[in-house]
Design an enzyme around this catalytic site. Structure first.
Site, PDB file in Angstrom:
ATOM      1  N   GLY A 113       0.819  -1.222   0.000  1.00  0.00           N
ATOM      2  CA  GLY A 113       0.000   0.000   0.000  1.00  0.00           C
ATOM      3  C   GLY A 113       0.844   1.260   0.000  1.00  0.00           C
TER       4      GLY A 113
ATOM      5  NE  ARG B  98      -4.770   7.808   6.616  1.00  0.00           N
ATOM      6  CZ  ARG B  98      -5.411   7.101   7.545  1.00  0.00           C
ATOM      7  NH1 ARG B  98      -5.748   7.668   8.686  1.00  0.00           N
ATOM      8  NH2 ARG B  98      -5.683   5.828   7.338  1.00  0.00           N
TER       9      ARG B  98
ATOM     10  N   GLY C 235      -6.334  -3.779  -3.633  1.00  0.00           N
ATOM     11  CA  GLY C 235      -6.981  -4.157  -2.384  1.00  0.00           C
ATOM     12  C   GLY C 235      -6.285  -5.325  -1.717  1.00  0.00           C
TER      13      GLY C 235
ATOM     14  CG  ASP D 266      -0.228  -1.044   8.206  1.00  0.00           C
ATOM     15  OD1 ASP D 266      -0.576  -2.226   8.421  1.00  0.00           O
ATOM     16  OD2 ASP D 266      -0.981  -0.206   7.670  1.00  0.00           O
TER      17      ASP D 266
ATOM     18  NE  ARG E 289      34.377   9.329  16.462  1.00  0.00           N
ATOM     19  CZ  ARG E 289      35.439   9.675  15.735  1.00  0.00           C
ATOM     20  NH1 ARG E 289      36.316  10.553  16.223  1.00  0.00           N
ATOM     21  NH2 ARG E 289      35.631   9.165  14.553  1.00  0.00           N
TER      22      ARG E 289
ATOM     23  CE1 TYR F  38      39.661  11.339  18.611  1.00  0.00           C
ATOM     24  CE2 TYR F  38      41.789  11.930  17.691  1.00  0.00           C
ATOM     25  CZ  TYR F  38      40.648  11.150  17.673  1.00  0.00           C
ATOM     26  OH  TYR F  38      40.488  10.178  16.729  1.00  0.00           O
TER      27      TYR F  38
ATOM     28  CG  ASN G  34      47.274  11.883  35.307  1.00  0.00           C
ATOM     29  OD1 ASN G  34      46.565  12.491  34.504  1.00  0.00           O
ATOM     30  ND2 ASN G  34      47.332  12.196  36.579  1.00  0.00           N
TER      31      ASN G  34
ATOM     32  CB  SER H  82      48.317  20.083  30.659  1.00  0.00           C
ATOM     33  OG  SER H  82      47.753  19.550  31.828  1.00  0.00           O
TER      34      SER H  82
END
Ligand code: UD1
Ligand code: CA
Length: 461
Positions: free
Chosen positions: A12, A16, A80, A105, A335, A368, A379, A407
């Site tokens: 079908g 809608r 049909g 459906d 990820r 990252y 660390n 860092s």
């Protein structure tokens, strides 16, 4: 028990939905409508499964590629539901047993309901058995017309008299048919109705006239037979599935602070004493252990969390594994193929991709780490970046146990940092660092005294 042949009607238009995608590929609670239907059908171990396709048939076939052994039959034009089932004749006419007819459906059907339908059909030796439901708002559905308690026909909304429209027992569009009389009877259907279509539902009156048995069973929960025709019905179906999932989880000892805003896909597993805060999405094949805490706004996809894991607000965890006692976030992005071993700590604004972090390792802020194998008790200082991509290929970073990365360091892969080494702040590591050594790449600091004052004077000139 005789062979079961599943036929799923999906030719079908789905007008809608107003979509360029086939209706049955739209998601209900995180997976395509038709996958729910397939799952219920496959639980009966059918001998064959046939999908009737028409509108957007290529897209639909693509969407069903994952299922081996499906037969597709094309219905063109769509005249049909009776005409749709008739298209399966070439596949099924020489088979024995029964057809279980489903609609693509109608995604909320439970396998035990289908099993009950098949059993009723076999026990009563009927030629057709119709799954019906009692509903308060029968509008739009075919009504079950009974004479002396027995089903005599199904009348569609548009063909129904005002009295028939008041009938609250409706046709679910799900049936079992014995194969023997089926296809010849379908060929005999006429299209003399309001829509000029060949209605499958007309088989009921045909069979009754020919004194072939027609039985019914009423579904316990009418929600199961909801047909989806619009986006709003799609949302409602998702809500029903999710509510049920949340209730199951709560019954099994999971705290869900706000079930209205907690979105847990069907296949997700959550252990007892885990607390889920509002606005959390647990998707796909995610598994969460016991006594975890998942804070608000978190999305976890196809990941495995062991026990006592804490996920602070607004993390996205995709395709990753977190061992027990891990803490992450807020605002961490894991990820695929990230593995965090026992008691790892990941803080805010950390992105991980395809990385192993050994027991007790910490990366607290703004980092990252990609394509890396990192040992135990390492660390990683704020602002550390694995430079894993040279514009063409990805390269590996190896950091051995007990390393301290100061860092704002850049680790240019491929590179290995030996056991216990120190990386001074702001180092760009381009060469391997031997175990136990200190690496520093920044030049000696220079202070230019009085520079600020001279600059101010220059500006005034
Ligand atoms: C149908 C039933 C109705 C029932 C309702 C339950 C008929 C005539 N009516 O009505 O009694 O209460 O389902 O949801 O059967 N399809 C095709 N080819 C076609 C027409 C439809 O494959 O030519 C497929 C559709 O894609 C859909 C299913 O058949 O998956 C049902 O068709 P739809 O038009 O939605 O039927 P309803 O009007 O809902
Ligand atoms: Ca429908």
């Amino acid at each position: 028990m005789s062979d079961i042949h599943v036929v799923i009607l999906a030719a079908g238009k789905g007008t809608r939905m107003k979509s360029v995608r086939p209706k049955v590929l739209h998601n209900v609670a995180g997976k395509p409508m038709v996958d729910h239907v397939m799952a219920a059908a496959q639980s009966l171990a059918p001998r064959t499964t046939t999908v009737v396709v028409g509108h957007m048939k290529e897209l639909l076939k693509q969407g069903l590629e994952r299922y081996p052994g499906l037969s597709f039959v094309i219905q063109e034009p769509q005249l049909g539901t009776g005409h749709a089932l008739l298209q399966a004749a070439p596949v099924l006419e020489r088979e024995n047993g029964v057809v279980l007819l489903l609609s693509g459906d109608v995604p909320l059907l439970k396998s035990h309901t289908l099993a009950a339908l098949v059993h009723k059909h076999a026990d009563s030796k009927a030629a057709a058995t119709v799954l019906t439901a009692m509903v308060d708002q029968p509008y739009g559905y075919g009504r079950i017309v009974r004479v002396k308690g027995r089903i005599s026909r199904i009348v569609e909304e548009r063909d129904a008299s005002p009295a028939q429209r008041k009938i609250r027992e409706i046709n679910s569009g799900v049936y079992v048919f014995s194969l023997a009389p089926l296809f010849d009877s379908l060929r005999g259907l006429a299209a003399g109705n309001a829509q000029g279509e060949y209605y499958l539902t007309d088989l009921v009156s045909t069979y009754r006239r020919r004194r072939l048995g027609v039985e019914t069973i009423v579904v316990d929960d009418p929600n199961e037979i909801r047909g989806i025709n619009s986006r709003s019905e799609l949302a409602e179906a998702s809500r029903i599935v999710r509510q049920k999932k949340n209730e199951e989880l709560m019954a099994a000892g999971v705290t869900i602070e706000d079930p209205q805003t907690t979105y847990v896909d069907d296949d997700v597993v959550v252990g007892a004493d885990t607390v889920i805060h509002p606005g959390v999405h647990l998707e796909g094949k995610t598994q969460i252990g016991q006594a975890c805490e998942i804070h608000a706004g978190v999305r976890i996809i196809n990941s495995v969390l062991a026990d006592r894991v804490t996920v602070q607000n607004f993390c996205v965890i995709n395709g990753s594994r977190l061992a027990s006692g891990v803490t992450i976030g807020p605002f961490a992005h894991l990820r695929p193929e990230s593995e965090l071993r026992d008691s790892v700590h990941i803080g805010n604004f950390v992105e991980l991709k395809k990385v192993v972090l050994g027991k007790g390792t910490k990366a607290g802020h703004h980092t990252y780490l990609g394509d890396a194998v990192i040992g135990e008790n390492v660390n990683i200082g704020a602002g550390t970046i694995t430079c894993n991509y040279d514009g063409v290929r990805k390269h590996q970073t190896t950091i051995e146990d007990g390393v301290f990365v100061g860092s704002d360091s850049h680790l240019v892969a491929p590179v290995t940092i030996g056991k216990g080494a120190y990386i001074g702040s702001g180092t760009t590591v381009r060469e391997n660092v031997p175990a136990g050594s200190l690496a520093i790449s920044a030049g000696k600091q220079r202070n230019i005294e009085g520079w600020v004052e001279r600059k101010k004077q220059d500006a005034k000139k």
